[in-house]
Write an enzyme that holds these catalytic residues in place. Structure first.
Site, PDB file in Angstrom:
ATOM      1  CG  ASN A   1      -1.720   1.158   1.725  1.00  0.00           C
ATOM      2  OD1 ASN A   1      -1.694   1.957   0.507  1.00  0.00           O
ATOM      3  ND2 ASN A   1      -2.709   1.156   2.037  1.00  0.00           N
TER       4      ASN A   1
ATOM      5  NE  ARG B   1      -6.879   1.810   0.187  1.00  0.00           N
ATOM      6  CZ  ARG B   1      -6.861   1.758   1.351  1.00  0.00           C
ATOM      7  NH1 ARG B   1      -6.187   1.680   2.326  1.00  0.00           N
ATOM      8  NH2 ARG B   1      -8.074   2.164   1.826  1.00  0.00           N
TER       9      ARG B   1
ATOM     10  CG  HIS C   1     -13.352   4.434   3.602  1.00  0.00           C
ATOM     11  ND1 HIS C   1     -13.466   5.017   3.731  1.00  0.00           N
ATOM     12  CD2 HIS C   1     -11.768   4.417   3.381  1.00  0.00           C
ATOM     13  CE1 HIS C   1     -13.132   5.776   4.666  1.00  0.00           C
ATOM     14  NE2 HIS C   1     -12.098   5.087   4.230  1.00  0.00           N
TER      15      HIS C   1
ATOM     16  CG  LEU D   1     -18.368   4.566  11.923  1.00  0.00           C
ATOM     17  CD1 LEU D   1     -19.510   4.517  12.528  1.00  0.00           C
ATOM     18  CD2 LEU D   1     -19.459   5.591  11.102  1.00  0.00           C
TER      19      LEU D   1
ATOM     20  NE  ARG E   1     -10.850  13.161   3.396  1.00  0.00           N
ATOM     21  CZ  ARG E   1     -10.369  11.901   3.496  1.00  0.00           C
ATOM     22  NH1 ARG E   1     -11.315  11.182   4.148  1.00  0.00           N
ATOM     23  NH2 ARG E   1      -9.622  10.875   3.490  1.00  0.00           N
TER      24      ARG E   1
ATOM     25  N   GLY F   1     -11.923   2.071  13.293  1.00  0.00           N
ATOM     26  CA  GLY F   1     -11.245   2.196  14.492  1.00  0.00           C
ATOM     27  C   GLY F   1     -12.186   2.678  15.360  1.00  0.00           C
ATOM     28  CB  VAL F   2     -14.657   5.521  15.010  1.00  0.00           C
ATOM     29  CG1 VAL F   2     -16.146   5.739  16.314  1.00  0.00           C
ATOM     30  CG2 VAL F   2     -13.550   6.819  15.456  1.00  0.00           C
TER      31      VAL F   2
ATOM     32  CD  GLU G   1      -9.338  -0.767   4.648  1.00  0.00           C
ATOM     33  OE1 GLU G   1      -8.577  -0.445   5.858  1.00  0.00           O
ATOM     34  OE2 GLU G   1      -9.376   0.327   3.670  1.00  0.00           O
TER      35      GLU G   1
HETATM   36  P1  ADP Z   1      -7.731   5.636   9.328  1.00  0.00           P
HETATM   37  O1  ADP Z   1      -7.164   4.124   9.297  1.00  0.00           O
HETATM   38  O2  ADP Z   1      -8.822   6.312   8.905  1.00  0.00           O
HETATM   39  O3  ADP Z   1      -6.811   6.451   9.773  1.00  0.00           O
HETATM   40  P2  ADP Z   1      -8.617   4.030  11.894  1.00  0.00           P
HETATM   41  O4  ADP Z   1      -9.730   3.309  11.316  1.00  0.00           O
HETATM   42  O5  ADP Z   1      -7.902   3.965  12.113  1.00  0.00           O
HETATM   43  O6  ADP Z   1      -8.680   5.636  10.876  1.00  0.00           O
HETATM   44  O7  ADP Z   1      -9.803   4.440  13.120  1.00  0.00           O
HETATM   45  C1  ADP Z   1      -8.964   5.759  13.608  1.00  0.00           C
HETATM   46  C2  ADP Z   1     -10.344   6.825  14.851  1.00  0.00           C
HETATM   47  O8  ADP Z   1     -10.279   5.549  15.644  1.00  0.00           O
HETATM   48  C3  ADP Z   1      -9.207   7.331  15.450  1.00  0.00           C
HETATM   49  O9  ADP Z   1     -10.055   9.217  15.493  1.00  0.00           O
HETATM   50  C4  ADP Z   1      -9.559   6.873  16.899  1.00  0.00           C
HETATM   51  O10 ADP Z   1      -9.963   7.839  18.021  1.00  0.00           O
HETATM   52  C5  ADP Z   1     -10.618   5.956  17.112  1.00  0.00           C
HETATM   53  N1  ADP Z   1     -11.027   4.899  17.963  1.00  0.00           N
HETATM   54  C6  ADP Z   1     -10.188   4.316  18.612  1.00  0.00           C
HETATM   55  N2  ADP Z   1      -9.849   3.686  18.989  1.00  0.00           N
HETATM   56  C7  ADP Z   1     -11.208   4.334  19.674  1.00  0.00           C
HETATM   57  C8  ADP Z   1     -12.334   3.988  21.142  1.00  0.00           C
HETATM   58  N3  ADP Z   1     -11.775   3.155  22.178  1.00  0.00           N
HETATM   59  N4  ADP Z   1     -12.624   4.777  21.874  1.00  0.00           N
HETATM   60  C9  ADP Z   1     -13.037   5.987  20.125  1.00  0.00           C
HETATM   61  N5  ADP Z   1     -12.974   5.855  19.029  1.00  0.00           N
HETATM   62  C10 ADP Z   1     -11.231   5.191  19.023  1.00  0.00           C
END
Ligand code: ADP
Length: 400
Positions: free
Chosen positions: A7, A91, A180, A209, A241, A332-333, A386
Site C-alpha cells: 500500500n 492497493r 474504502h 467509522l 473532513r 477504528g471508531v 483490507e
Molecule cells: P484510518 O484508518 O482512517 O486512519 P482508523 O480506522 O484507524 O482510521 O480509526 C482511527 C480512529 O479510531 C481514531 O480517531 C481513534 O480515535 C478512533 N478510536 C480508536 N479507538 C477508539 C475508542 N476506544 N473510542 C473511540 N474512538 C476510538
C-alpha cells in the site's frame, strides 16, 4: 501461497506478507519518509522486537528493495528467499470507470492507472510507483491491482450521477465513485457469511467509522450506494473532513477570506470534521470524547453531529434498499467505541426495530452480534481487514 500486500503513499509504503493457507500475517512493516531526509523502515514480526533500518530511500524502488532485504534478513526475516512470494497485491486508489474489479497488472492496466492521476492526484502516482518498483525487484511475479473504487462501481446511474450538466460526466467522468471499497466489500461479504444471510438478496449497511469515515448499502454484496463521492470528501463527518456541505460555503469563504478554491478545499479536507467543529481539539475521536466528558460543548456537538449524520445515512440507505437485514460497524471508531455504536442505534434506529444488547455490545475489535435476539435488524461488529481482502483477490486472480 504467500502474498505480499503493498500500500504505497506518496512518501510511505506499508506492507504485509500473508500466508493464505492460514490467513496469518507473517510480518508487516512500514517505510516512511521516502524521498525525504530521514527515511526509515520498521519491520514487525509477531512475537519479536521491531527491526528498524534507517537508510536513505530516494524512491519507492529503493524502498521495495529494502523491504525485500528485511523479508529475507537472517535474523528478522520470514522468508528464505524472495522466490517464496507467489504474487504481489497492490492497493490502488482510483480505477476510474474502467475497473469494477481487481485485475492482474499489464502495461494497459498501468496506462489506465496513469490516466486517472487527475482523479487521485495524491495516491495513483504513488500506487503506480509501487507497482513498477515491485516489477523491478521481483521480475516475472504477478502483480494485482485492487482498487478502492471497484466496489462503488456497483452503483446505478441514479446513485452515482451528480445533478449537474451531464457534459461533465461525459467529458471528464465526474461522478460519485466511493472509497474504502476494499473495506466495504470485505465487511459486507463477511456479514453475509457471519450472520448466515442469503448471499443473493441480503440487504447490508456497513458503517466504516475511522478517521476517514464512509457508509455503504449493498444487496447481495453489490453496492447500491456509498457515501464518498468523486473524492473522499463527500458524506459523513470525519476526523478532519467535513463530509457533505453546500458548495456555496466554498464560494462564501473564498470571497470573505480572500482564499482560492484550493485553499478552501484543503481546509474542508484537513481542518474540518470533528477537528474543526471542536475548535481544534483533535481529529482523534478519543481526545474529542475526553473533552466532551469534561463538559466541552463544541466537542459534544461535534460528536452528536457525527452520530446524527451516520444515522441519517442509515435511514437513507434503508430507503434506498427498501429495507435492511444487517447493519455492521467497522474501523477504528466502529470497532472500539461501544458508546458511539449504542447511541447511533438507540437514539435514531428504534423505528427500524433495532435493539442493542448492552452486554454483547461490550466488546472491541472482534466479530460479534451486538443486537438483541428480538432486534428486527441484526447489528454486527466486524473488524475490517483490507490487506486480507487484497490478498484474497490476488490469490483468486493468480490461481485462475
Ligand atoms: P484510518 O484508518 O482512517 O486512519 P482508523 O480506522 O484507524 O482510521 O480509526 C482511527 C480512529 O479510531 C481514531 O480517531 C481513534 O480515535 C478512533 N478510536 C480508536 N479507538 C477508539 C475508542 N476506544 N473510542 C473511540 N474512538 C476510538
Amino acid at each position: 501461497m504467500k502474498i505480499l500486500v503493498l500500500n504505497c503513499g506518496s512518501s510511505s509504503l506499508k506492507y504485509q506478507i500473508i500466508d493464505m493457507s492460514t490467513k496469518d500475517v507473517m510480518c508487516k512493516g512500514l517505510c516512511e519518509r521516502i524521498g525525504i531526509e530521514g527515511s526509515k523502515l520498521t519491520h514487525k514480526v509477531p512475537g519479536k522486537d521491531d527491526y528498524v533500518v534507517e537508510e536513505s530511500m530516494p524512491d519507492h524502488t529503493k524502498a521495495v528493495r529494502m523491504v525485500m532485504d528485511a523479508l529475507t534478513d537472517a535474523e528478522h526475516g520470514v522468508l528464505k528467499s524472495v522466490d517464496e512470494i507467489d504474487a504481489i497485491g497492490h492497493r490502488v486508489l482510483h480505477g476510474g470507470m474502467k475497473f469494477n474489479k481487481s485485475i492482474v497488472v499489464t502495461e494497459e492496466v498501468k496506462e489506465t492507472i496513469r490516466e486517472y492521476f487527475d482523479l487521485g492526484p495524491l495516491h495513483n502516482p504513488a500506487n503506480l510507483m509501487g507497482i513498477e518498483a515491485a516489477e523491478a525487484a521481483m521480475p516475472g511475479k504477478p502483480n494485482v491491482a485492487v482498487f478502492d473504487t471497484s466496489f462503488g462501481m456497483g452503483m446505478e446511474p441514479k446513485a452515482y450521477t451528480y445533478a449537474i450538466p451531464i457534459e461533465y460526466l461525459e467529458k471528464y467522468s465526474l461522478r460519485r465513485y466511493g472509497f474504502h471499497g476494499t473495506s466495504h466489500d470485505y465487511v459486507s461479504h463477511r456479514a453475509i457469511e457471519f450472520a448466515g444471510l442469503d448471499p443473493k438478496t441480503a440487504k447490508v449497511i456497513v458503517c466504516h467509522l475511522g478517521n476517514g469515515a464512509s457508509i455503504s448499502a449493498s444487496i447481495g454484496g453489490v453496492c447500491v450506494d456509498t457515501s464518498m463521492g468523486l473524492t473522499p470528501l463527500e458524506g459523513l463527518i470525519m476526523g478532519t473532513r467535513s463530509g457533505d456541505v453546500d458548495p456555496a460555503v466554498v464560494q462564501y469563504i473564498c470571497t470573505h477570506e480572500g482564499k482560492d478554491v484550493n485553499e478552501v478545499l484543503n481546509m474542508l479536507n484537513k481542518k474540518s470534521g470533528i477537528l474543526g467543529m471542536s475548535g481544534g481539539i483533535s481529529s482523534d475521536f478519543r481526545d474529542v470524547e475526553a473533552a466532551a466528558n469534561e463538559g466541552n460543548e463544541k466537542a459534544e456537538v461535534a460528536l452528536e453531529a457525527f452520530r446524527y449524520r451516520v444515522a441519517k445515512y442509515i435511514g437513507a440507505y434503508t430507503a434506498a434498499m427498501n429495507g435492511v437485514d444487517c447493519i455492521c460497524f467497522t474501523a477504528g471508531v466502529g470497532e472500539n467505541d461501544k458508546h458511539a455504536r449504542k447511541l447511533i442505534c438507540d437514539e435514531y434506529l428504534g423505528y427500524l426495530g433495532v435493539k442493542i444488547d448492552d452486554a454483547r455490545n461490550d466488546v472491541r475489535g472482534q466479530e460479534a452480534v451486538i443486537s438483541a435476539d428480538d432486534s428486527k435488524v441484526k447489528v454486527l461488529l466486524l473488524p475490517t481487514n483490507e490487506e486480507l481482502k487484497i490478498a484474497m483477490d490476488t490469490q483468486a486472480l493468480v490461481t485462475k
